[in-house]
Design a protein around this motif. Structure first.
Motif, short mmCIF file in Angstrom:
data_model
loop_
_atom_site.label_atom_id
_atom_site.label_comp_id
_atom_site.label_asym_id
_atom_site.label_seq_id
_atom_site.Cartn_x
_atom_site.Cartn_y
_atom_site.Cartn_z
N GLN A 149 0.80 -1.21 0.00
CA GLN A 149 0.00 0.00 0.00
C GLN A 149 0.84 1.28 0.00
N ALA A 150 2.04 1.21 0.61
CA ALA A 150 2.87 2.41 0.70
C ALA A 150 4.30 2.03 1.06
N PHE A 151 5.21 2.91 0.70
CA PHE A 151 6.62 2.78 1.06
C PHE A 151 7.01 3.95 1.97
N HIS A 152 7.87 3.68 2.95
CA HIS A 152 8.36 4.73 3.84
C HIS A 152 9.88 4.61 3.91
N GLU A 153 10.58 5.64 3.52
CA GLU A 153 12.05 5.60 3.48
C GLU A 153 12.63 5.93 4.85
N LYS A 154 13.22 4.91 5.50
CA LYS A 154 13.89 5.06 6.80
C LYS A 154 13.05 5.88 7.78
N PRO A 155 11.88 5.41 8.13
CA PRO A 155 10.98 6.20 8.99
C PRO A 155 11.43 6.22 10.45
#
Length: 236
Positions: A149-155
């Motif tokens: 559903q979504a990607f999060h870069e180094k959250p």
């Protein structure tokens, strides 16, 4: 109030730089990282430092020996093979009043006055500064079928917190201070007796463990995003 900086480790994750220079002397924007850490304290009025050195101590001594920084620096050789807890424990004769302590490679925009006040308000012997964990990897959100559903870069992972250092300690902590690692032996031992408290900081923190981290800190400074430098003017 004295501030102890742990500056004697081997810095193996920053090799090959640390083959000839201790990691605290790695430059960030033309100045050793340990100076950036000291400036964080000095900007907020804490200017009495004890450097606990060991590995390649001569490099640290040579840098500070005839340099007028506007604050007090005492350098103590606590042994090349000493672990992090030993580097504080072997200074106990110098630390007869409440003191601060930190690593010499992590920068943080923590309010040291608030940290000190938090320590004075609880019953423990140690206060550490905790910050939310920043993932070193990107993460993905999935639905019930496994569809991305979504990607999060180094959250930032606020539900997980890490020890950023930036300690305040009472001298009574030495009444029961075991030998060995601060992180793996000393703090867990004290925590079992409810003597360790954590001050929650939600601002910036970054540890310089590798040369990649060094480049990232350089970039933050050059782009004007170094929040740990914005509280007041650093000493020359």
């Amino acid at each position: 109030m004295r501030t102890v900086l742990l500056a004697g480790g081997f810095g193996t994750r920053a090799y090959p730089y640390t083959a000839s220079q201790p990691k605290p002397m790695m430059p960030v924007a033309g100045k050793p990282i340990i100076r950036h850490v000291m400036d964080i304290y000095a900007r907020q009025g804490f200017t009495d430092f004890v450097l606990s050195v060991g590995y390649l101590k001569e490099v640290v001594i040579d840098y500070f020996e005839n340099r007028d920084l506007g604050y007090t620096v005492e350098i103590v050789d606590t042994g090349e093979d000493a672990d992090t807890g030993d580097r504080i424990g072997r200074l106990r004769d110098l630390l007869t009043e409440p003191f601060m302590a930190t690593y010499s490679d992590g920068v943080c925009d923590v309010d040291l006055g608030a940290l000190k006040a938090f320590h004075e308000a609880h019953s423990g012997d140690v206060t550490l500064t905790s910050v939310p964990l920043k993932s070193q990897y990107g993460t993905v959100d999935l639905d019930g079928t496994g569809c991305v559903q979504a990607f999060h870069e180094k959250p930032i992972l606020p539900q997980h917190r890490i020890n950023a250092g930036y300690f305040v300690m009472s001298p009574s902590v030495f009444d029961d201070w075991p030998d060995g690692s601060l992180e793996q032996t000393v703090l867990p031992h004290l925590a079992k007796a409810n003597r360790v408290f954590a001050y929650s900081h939600t601002g910036f923190f970054k540890s310089m463990d590798t040369m990649k981290d060094q480049r990232e800190l350089d970039k933050l400074i050059s782009s004007g995003q170094a929040t740990w430098m914005h509280t007041a003017k650093a000493l020359a």
